[in-house]
Design a protein around this motif. Structure first.
Motif, short mmCIF file in Angstrom:
data_model
loop_
_atom_site.label_atom_id
_atom_site.label_comp_id
_atom_site.label_asym_id
_atom_site.label_seq_id
_atom_site.Cartn_x
_atom_site.Cartn_y
_atom_site.Cartn_z
N TYR A 177 -133.75 41.89 -35.44
CA TYR A 177 -133.15 43.37 -34.72
C TYR A 177 -131.78 43.74 -35.33
CZ TYR A 177 -131.02 46.25 -31.47
OH TYR A 177 -130.49 47.31 -30.75
N LEU A 178 -130.81 42.65 -35.39
CA LEU A 178 -129.72 42.92 -35.97
C LEU A 178 -129.52 43.23 -37.31
CD1 LEU A 178 -127.54 40.34 -33.85
CD2 LEU A 178 -127.95 42.63 -33.38
N ASP A 179 -130.32 42.53 -38.10
CA ASP A 179 -130.41 43.01 -39.59
C ASP A 179 -130.93 44.38 -39.76
OD1 ASP A 179 -129.66 40.51 -40.21
OD2 ASP A 179 -131.57 39.56 -40.69
N ALA A 180 -131.81 44.78 -39.06
CA ALA A 180 -132.61 46.16 -39.14
C ALA A 180 -131.34 47.08 -38.71
CB ALA A 180 -133.67 46.10 -38.19
N VAL A 181 -130.64 46.73 -37.54
CA VAL A 181 -129.62 47.68 -37.15
C VAL A 181 -128.47 48.20 -37.89
CG1 VAL A 181 -127.62 48.29 -35.42
CG2 VAL A 181 -130.37 47.45 -34.61
#
Length: 232
Positions: A177-181
């Protein structure tokens, strides 16, 4: 002293018992996990050693699953995990892990102020332009939605770090999730919000000429001495 007989394990047979042999089980009533584990290895060369403290029950139906698949389906919902060592399967309580994620984004606020003064020291308007994006606040909500009830979470805004304690598969989801954000945040265009503060110091003025003010703001830097107050 007489020698003890040697027993040689068939590693190929053990692999077949764990991953190739399929079976089906159905339970109309909840069955204790400890009893179910014994059923899974019945008729195989595998041995199972459950933690004495484990509890919980299983209710449902398993169709055409291997021993490994059954363990993966049954154990996680009751906070259990397993490890295979040769012919032995150990079942134990799952342990949460702590991972620190680095957020490569600076949540900054930019403020610019300009003043429009009326002719002859008349009324003036102070225009402040402020742009702010609370990425960390949005990230907190997103991360919390991915965590289990037992998880702990801490956000350090100054250091740009998020510390999460949860089960491994939950931590993997947080990482994705953090990578995508972060990838999308760096693509976003900045949106500025303008706040206008008006101070009238000309007693004869009836107000601010907003048409003139809007034109000055759209044109860029405000020329010196340009009047924005509305004449009486």
């Amino acid at each position: 002293m007489p020698s003890l007989p040697l027993t040689q394990l068939d590693e190929g047979g053990l692999a077949a018992d764990l991953d190739n042999r399929t079976f089906s089980l159905a339970f109309a009533q909840p069955v204790p996990i400890r009893d179910l584990l014994l059923l899974l290895i019945r008729g195989t060369n595998l041995s199972i050693v459950p933690d004495p403290t484990i509890a919980g029950t299983f209710f449902g139906e398993l169709k055409n699953v291997t021993v490994r698949q059954a363990l993966g389906l049954i154990l996680p919902p009751v906070a259990l995990d397993y490890a295979v060592d040769g012919s032995f399967i150990r079942v134990f309580r799952r342990q949460a892990e702590t991972r620190i994620f680095e957020i490569d984004y600076a949540a900054v606020e930019r403020v610019a102020t300009s003043t429009i003064a009326g002719e002859g020291g008349g009324s003036s308007a102070s225009v402040a332009t402020s742009g702010r994006t609370d990425v960390f606040g949005d990230l907190s909500q997103g991360v919390r939605s991915l965590l289990s009830e037992q998880a702990t979470f801490n956000l350090d805004r100054k250091a740009g770090l998020i510390q999460v304690t949860d089960f491994p598969e939950r931590l993997e989801r947080v990482g994705w999730y953090l990578d995508a954000v972060q990838t999308r945040v760096h693509r976003q265009a900045q949106i500025d919000t303008r706040l206008v503060e008006v101070e009238l110091n000309d007693e004869k003025a009836t107000g601010i000429d907003w048409t003139l003010l809007s034109a000055d703001l759209a044109a860029g830097p405000i020329p010196a001495g340009r009047a924005a107050n509305r004449p009486p």
